[in-house]
Design a protein around this motif. Structure first.
Motif, PDB file in Angstrom:
ATOM      1  N   LEU B 196       0.835  -1.203   0.000  1.00 58.21           N
ATOM      2  CA  LEU B 196       0.000   0.000   0.000  1.00 58.21           C
ATOM      3  C   LEU B 196       0.869   1.252   0.000  1.00 58.21           C
ATOM      4  O   LEU B 196       0.557   2.237  -0.674  1.00 58.21           O
ATOM      5  N   GLU B 197       1.977   1.183   0.751  1.00 53.83           N
ATOM      6  CA  GLU B 197       2.867   2.339   0.809  1.00 53.83           C
ATOM      7  C   GLU B 197       3.486   2.605  -0.559  1.00 53.83           C
ATOM      8  O   GLU B 197       3.523   3.741  -1.031  1.00 53.83           O
ATOM      9  N   VAL B 198       3.924   1.527  -1.206  1.00 49.87           N
ATOM     10  CA  VAL B 198       4.570   1.669  -2.511  1.00 49.87           C
ATOM     11  C   VAL B 198       3.562   2.108  -3.561  1.00 49.87           C
ATOM     12  O   VAL B 198       3.852   2.955  -4.411  1.00 49.87           O
ATOM     13  N   LEU B 199       2.358   1.549  -3.480  1.00 49.78           N
ATOM     14  CA  LEU B 199       1.344   1.876  -4.494  1.00 49.78           C
ATOM     15  C   LEU B 199       0.945   3.353  -4.451  1.00 49.78           C
ATOM     16  O   LEU B 199       0.415   3.885  -5.423  1.00 49.78           O
ATOM     17  N   GLY B 200       1.221   3.994  -3.334  1.00 53.64           N
ATOM     18  CA  GLY B 200       0.906   5.424  -3.219  1.00 53.64           C
ATOM     19  C   GLY B 200       2.021   6.321  -3.725  1.00 53.64           C
ATOM     20  O   GLY B 200       1.894   7.546  -3.739  1.00 53.64           O
ATOM     21  N   GLU B 201       3.152   5.726  -4.160  1.00 55.43           N
ATOM     22  CA  GLU B 201       4.300   6.521  -4.602  1.00 55.43           C
ATOM     23  C   GLU B 201       4.059   7.113  -6.000  1.00 55.43           C
ATOM     24  O   GLU B 201       3.314   6.552  -6.816  1.00 55.43           O
ATOM     25  N   ALA B 202       4.781   8.189  -6.240  1.00 57.94           N
ATOM     26  CA  ALA B 202       4.601   8.912  -7.511  1.00 57.94           C
ATOM     27  C   ALA B 202       5.004   8.072  -8.719  1.00 57.94           C
ATOM     28  O   ALA B 202       4.357   8.117  -9.765  1.00 57.94           O
ATOM     29  N   ILE B 204       4.690   5.019  -9.262  1.00 55.80           N
ATOM     30  CA  ILE B 204       3.648   4.062  -9.658  1.00 55.80           C
ATOM     31  C   ILE B 204       2.599   4.796 -10.508  1.00 55.80           C
ATOM     32  O   ILE B 204       2.186   4.313 -11.569  1.00 55.80           O
ATOM     33  N   ARG B 205       2.234   5.982 -10.039  1.00 53.47           N
ATOM     34  CA  ARG B 205       1.259   6.775 -10.816  1.00 53.47           C
ATOM     35  C   ARG B 205       1.843   7.136 -12.169  1.00 53.47           C
ATOM     36  O   ARG B 205       1.184   7.064 -13.198  1.00 53.47           O
ATOM     37  N   THR B 206       3.165   7.475 -12.164  1.00 50.23           N
ATOM     38  CA  THR B 206       3.817   7.831 -13.428  1.00 50.23           C
ATOM     39  C   THR B 206       3.801   6.661 -14.393  1.00 50.23           C
ATOM     40  O   THR B 206       3.475   6.796 -15.567  1.00 50.23           O
ATOM     41  N   GLY B 207       4.129   5.468 -13.864  1.00 51.43           N
ATOM     42  CA  GLY B 207       4.138   4.267 -14.701  1.00 51.43           C
ATOM     43  C   GLY B 207       2.770   4.013 -15.295  1.00 51.43           C
ATOM     44  O   GLY B 207       2.631   3.744 -16.506  1.00 51.43           O
ATOM     45  N   SER B 208       1.758   4.150 -14.474  1.00 55.36           N
ATOM     46  CA  SER B 208       0.401   3.918 -14.962  1.00 55.36           C
ATOM     47  C   SER B 208       0.035   4.975 -15.994  1.00 55.36           C
ATOM     48  O   SER B 208      -0.556   4.669 -17.043  1.00 55.36           O
ATOM     49  N   ALA B 209       0.393   6.247 -15.721  1.00 59.44           N
ATOM     50  CA  ALA B 209       0.035   7.335 -16.630  1.00 59.44           C
ATOM     51  C   ALA B 209       0.715   7.187 -17.979  1.00 59.44           C
ATOM     52  O   ALA B 209       0.178   7.570 -19.008  1.00 59.44           O
ATOM     53  N   LYS B 210       1.948   6.567 -17.931  1.00 61.04           N
ATOM     54  CA  LYS B 210       2.677   6.363 -19.194  1.00 61.04           C
ATOM     55  C   LYS B 210       2.048   5.264 -20.048  1.00 61.04           C
ATOM     56  O   LYS B 210       2.448   5.023 -21.167  1.00 61.04           O
ATOM     57  N   GLY B 211       1.105   4.531 -19.450  1.00 60.50           N
ATOM     58  CA  GLY B 211       0.443   3.464 -20.185  1.00 60.50           C
ATOM     59  C   GLY B 211       1.086   2.109 -20.008  1.00 60.50           C
ATOM     60  O   GLY B 211       0.768   1.159 -20.721  1.00 60.50           O
ATOM     61  N   VAL B 212       2.012   1.994 -19.033  1.00 66.68           N
ATOM     62  CA  VAL B 212       2.612   0.680 -18.766  1.00 66.68           C
ATOM     63  C   VAL B 212       1.531  -0.234 -18.208  1.00 66.68           C
ATOM     64  O   VAL B 212       0.685   0.204 -17.405  1.00 66.68           O
ATOM     65  N   GLY B 220       7.152  -5.068 -11.842  1.00 67.74           N
ATOM     66  CA  GLY B 220       8.419  -4.416 -12.148  1.00 67.74           C
ATOM     67  C   GLY B 220       8.773  -3.273 -11.210  1.00 67.74           C
ATOM     68  O   GLY B 220       9.962  -2.966 -11.019  1.00 67.74           O
ATOM     69  N   HIS B 221       7.790  -2.622 -10.644  1.00 66.53           N
ATOM     70  CA  HIS B 221       8.070  -1.434  -9.827  1.00 66.53           C
ATOM     71  C   HIS B 221       7.605  -1.573  -8.378  1.00 66.53           C
ATOM     72  O   HIS B 221       8.345  -1.268  -7.455  1.00 66.53           O
TER      73      HIS B 221
END
Lengths: 525, 312
Positions: B196-202, B204-212, B220-221
């Motif tokens: 949960l702590e990691v999933l709140g990191e920036a 992770i959001r960046t990876g998702s926003a990039k379309g990964v 991977g992250h």
């Protein structure tokens, strides 16, 4: 080491076998050559026997195995009388107060096939064996048999046992712990005590097969046994220290008999139609030892008051399912001619206790009760009940929890503490004297001595005639009960077993287990 | 790196010396070992002979120095109960205990980590609540209670498995499950928190926003970053597993190190107790060193420092 074979087939076969064996209970292994099927006996017991030689130690775990492996010259009936009867000696005769002549049975063979001869008896009861490893004298049997002077071999089947002084109880000693006959030839062949104790050889109904520390001891029948054909195809003593695990093993059908069952487990076992509780009183007395060097307890009136304040009947009814007797004095009916039948029973008399305390000028000073956490069954609950009984008469007794028996004896003791004492042989000299004589456990611990008692005991040792012995014993009982009590007798100890009903074995009145043909329950199986 | 290893080695030796000394003193001052081993009614002459034969009649400091000297020469003493070398008595129990602890550790990881990840990914859902409720139950039920319950159900009422003993695969199942459940529950809770702590990191959001792909973001992250605190907990769990065997082996009559420790402490079998403690200390130290080294594998930033900045 435990061997595992991790193959899929073995796993499936094992699972099936586990289910089948668990559901069949008392397990028939194979038909014996003689034609009668014999069963494997699986016993769950609480402790591991640290040696299997009979002289080194007398722990309960050892005494549960040793009677299967060895015989004594004289043995006892397994009934209420516990009378002496021939063992490896088919008869014996008194020569004088210091010597006994034994006529050995012919045709007795050891587990290795060798014949029993006078040499084996001379070795077993001689110094090379009794003194133990390195001839250091670190054996428990020596304390009881050190009066033996020498063994004279008359011929291959006749020996004379001679003692250093008059010994009225030599027959009793030679029927008791530590006097088992071992094979001299096998001992010599082993070459060392370590190798000997790893695979001892006797004449008993079962022979040693294997042992694994804290896991099990396995025995096989000695079919040439002189006393008849052993009933079991094998005996496995499984070491299961945890009570719950032992009981579960029995409930699951993995064990046929389990030891050391406290009364609070009786109901659970009896719920099962195929199981039962057996056992009862044994030749052991539970006491509370009193340190008479304590500033409060030095007054015998306070010690007597503590005894009078205890309602023993209530203790036995509530804690022991009313299954244990309260003796009349520190003695047992099985002492035979040495039992003083009319010695007064223990009184429960709180008023007299209070009067004695007032007379002694007791003002509520604290008396310490050093207590172990259920080293003996029901020890803590019994202590709590007695604390309440003492409080009723004004005695201020406080519990101090201890971790082991060594701490109980830490000096200065200045306390009371629990003890239990097994009769080494059935006489005053084999029981209370063992605790309170000059070399007794509590005398050596420095908590009690009484010169009159010591002198009477010395006289008793040399007195052979029963009628001359009885007044001496009576006075010794009076000293340890009224005149100068070293302890408070609580009740006779008990040993209870849970077992399958279809196992016809019967317990005796000792802590020993007898699975041989002389067990009355197994005689005709 | 050599400096790091030398420091760790020196600390390990100091830890072992402190533990050995502590055990030596505590076992002797808490009661006479001879009286603990022999029955209370044993004659004084036998007690004295026994004490002399084991050197227990010497002053405590003499016994201690002799003991340390013997250890340096590779002699860990003899078992008073068994007569054999203590190291032999202990060594033959180690594989038997490993037969429980290794499968239990695998069970911890195989159940705890996926359950924790699942709970984190399904946060506040029924699945999350179900996993966490089970984890709390598994964590709070003492192992001896769980063990006895399992025996009553699967050995007594449903005679599918043996109630105790060692020697077959069937006899391993209940103790391994008993030992494994508590650890799996702990691991599930820590994994969920770390995820949960990691999933709140920036990132992770960046990876998702990039379309990964979400699966790739997680594997991977998220997971590598959550691994350090999880690894720390696994390191601690090795110690807990060894401690857990004391109870579980007693309940299941499993003849391993745990039950040997109980019997040896009760009977003051000094050499055996000290030998077990040495082994446990060595196992804990090795586990901690391995965890430290794995930190470096998982997090390149930690390579060369030899210590984790994250985790417990």
């Amino acid at each position: 080491m435990t061997k595992f074979e991790l193959t899929r087939r073995n796993v499936l076969a094992g699972a099936l076998a586990a289910t089948v064996s668990a559901s069949t209970g008392f397990k028939v292994t194979q038909a014996h050559a003689a034609g009668t099927a014999r069963k494997a006996l699986r016993v769950g017991m609480s402790g591991y026997p640290r040696t299997l030689d009979p002289v080194i130690a007398t722990d309960t775990a050892i005494r549960r195995v040793v009677p299967q492996l060895f015989d004594t010259l004289i043995t006892r009936e397994q009934n209420a009388s516990m009378a002496l009867k021939p063992g490896l000696a088919e008869r014996w005769e008194r020569i004088d107060a210091q010597s006994l002549r034994f006529f050995l049975r012919q045709g007795v063979v050891f587990h290795d096939g060798g014949p029993l001869t006078a040499d084996d008896v001379a070795f077993s009861l001689g110094q090379d064996h009794l003194l133990g490893p390195g001839r250091k004298g670190a054996t428990e049997a020596l304390a009881m048999l050190d009066g033996i002077d020498r063994i004279d071999i008359v011929d291959a089947h006749t020996v004379i046992v001679r003692t250093k002084g008059p010994d009225a109880l030599l027959e009793q000693r030679l029927a008791a712990w530590g006097s088992e006959i071992v094979s001299k030839r096998a001992f010599d062949a082993a070459g060392s005590w370590e190798k000997w104790t790893a695979a001892p050889v006797g004449t008993g109904p079962y022979r040693f097969v294997s042992q694994k520390l804290d896991v099990n001891v396995v025995l096989a029948p000695h079919d040439a046994y002189w006393g008849g054909r052993p009933s079991f195809e094998s005996i496995e003593y499984r070491i299961i220290p945890e009570l719950a695990a032992r009981v579960n093993g029995l409930l699951a059908g993995e064990l046929d008999l389990v030891t050391d069952i406290p009364p609070d487990q009786f109901a659970d076992v009896r719920k099962r139609a195929e199981l039962e509780i057996t056992g009862g009183p044994v030749q052991n007395i539970r006491t509370l030892v009193l340190d008479k060097t304590d500033p409060i307890l030095k007054d015998p009136r306070i010690r007597r008051a503590m005894s009078l304040a205890i309602d023993r009947k209530l203790l036995v009814e509530t804690l022991w399912d009313n299954a244990l007797p309260i003796p009349n004095g520190y003695q047992l009916p099985t002492y035979g001619a040495g039992y003083i039948e009319d010695f007064p029973a223990f009184a429960y008399d709180p008023e007299k206790a209070q009067a004695l305390l007032n007379e002694a000028g007791y003002k509520g000073e604290e008396i310490t009760y050093r207590l172990l956490n259920n080293y003996y069954p029901n020890q803590v609950s019994g202590a709590q009940a007695m604390i309440a009984m003492w409080r009723e008469v004004g005695l201020n007794v406080k519990i101090q929890m201890m971790e082991n028996s060594g701490q109980l004896k830490q000096k200065p003791v200045h306390a009371i503490f629990d003890s239990s004492n097994t009769a080494l042989f059935l006489d005053h000299l084999g029981h209370p004297w063992w605790e309170y004589g000059p070399y007794g456990a509590w005398t050596q611990a420095g908590v009690w001595e009484n010169q009159e008692y010591f002198a009477l005991g010395a006289k008793l040792r040399e007195t052979v005639e029963p009628e001359q012995r009885r007044p001496i014993i009576r006075r010794m009982l009076e000293i340890i009960h009224d005149v100068d009590p070293p302890s408070i007798v609580l009740h006779v100890s008990g040993q209870f077993y849970a077992k399958r009903k279809d196992l016809p074995w019967l317990p005796g009145q000792t802590l020993e287990l007898n699975f041989g043909p002389s067990n009355p329950g197994l005689t005709r199986t | 790196m050599l400096h790091f290893i030398l420091i760790r080695l020196a600390r390990a030796l100091l830890t072992i010396l402190i533990m050995v000394t502590f055990a030596f003193v505590v076992l002797r001052v808490s009661g006479d070992p001879v009286l603990a081993l022999l029955s209370p009614e044993t004659p004084a002459s036998v007690v004295e002979a026994f004490r002399q034969s084991w050197g227990l009649d010497q002053p405590l400091w003499v016994q201690y120095l002799r003991y340390l000297l013997a250890i340096v020469h590779g002699d860990l003493g003899q078992s008073m109960r068994d007569g054999r070398a203590a190291v032999v008595v202990v060594a033959e129990r180690i594989p038997i205990t490993l037969l429980l602890t290794v499968p239990a550790l695998i069970l911890n990881i195989a159940i705890g980590i996926p359950a924790g990840i699942l709970a984190a990914l399904k946060r506040d859902s029924f699945v999350d609540r179900a996993v966490m409720t089970s984890a709390i139950a598994g964590f709070t039920v003492p192992s001896f209670v769980l063990g006895l319950l399992l025996v009553l159900v699967f050995a007594v009422e449903l005679p599918w498995l043996p109630s105790g003993g060692a020697g077959s695969i069937q006899q391993m199942i209940l103790p391994v499950v008993t030992l494994g459940v508590g650890g799996a529950a702990v691991l599930a809770r820590f994994t969920r928190s770390a995820m949960l702590e990691v999933l709140g990191e920036a990132y992770i959001r960046t990876g998702s926003a990039k379309g990964v792909a979400w699966r790739r973001v997680i594997s991977g992250h998220a997971l590598p970053n959550a691994a350090i605190p999880i690894l720390t907990i696994i390191g601690f769990m090795i110690g807990n597993l060894i401690a857990g065997t004391v109870l579980v082996e007693s309940v299941f009559s499993w003849p391993g190190l745990g039950s040997l420790l109980v019997v040896s402490v009760m009977s003051r079998d000094l050499a055996v107790v000290q030998c077990i403690l040495l082994f446990v200390a060595a196992a804990m130290i090795i586990a901690n060193v391995l965890v430290d080294l794995l930190y470096g594998v998982l997090d390149p930033r930690l390579r060369g420092t030899g210590r984790a900045s994250g985790g417990a």
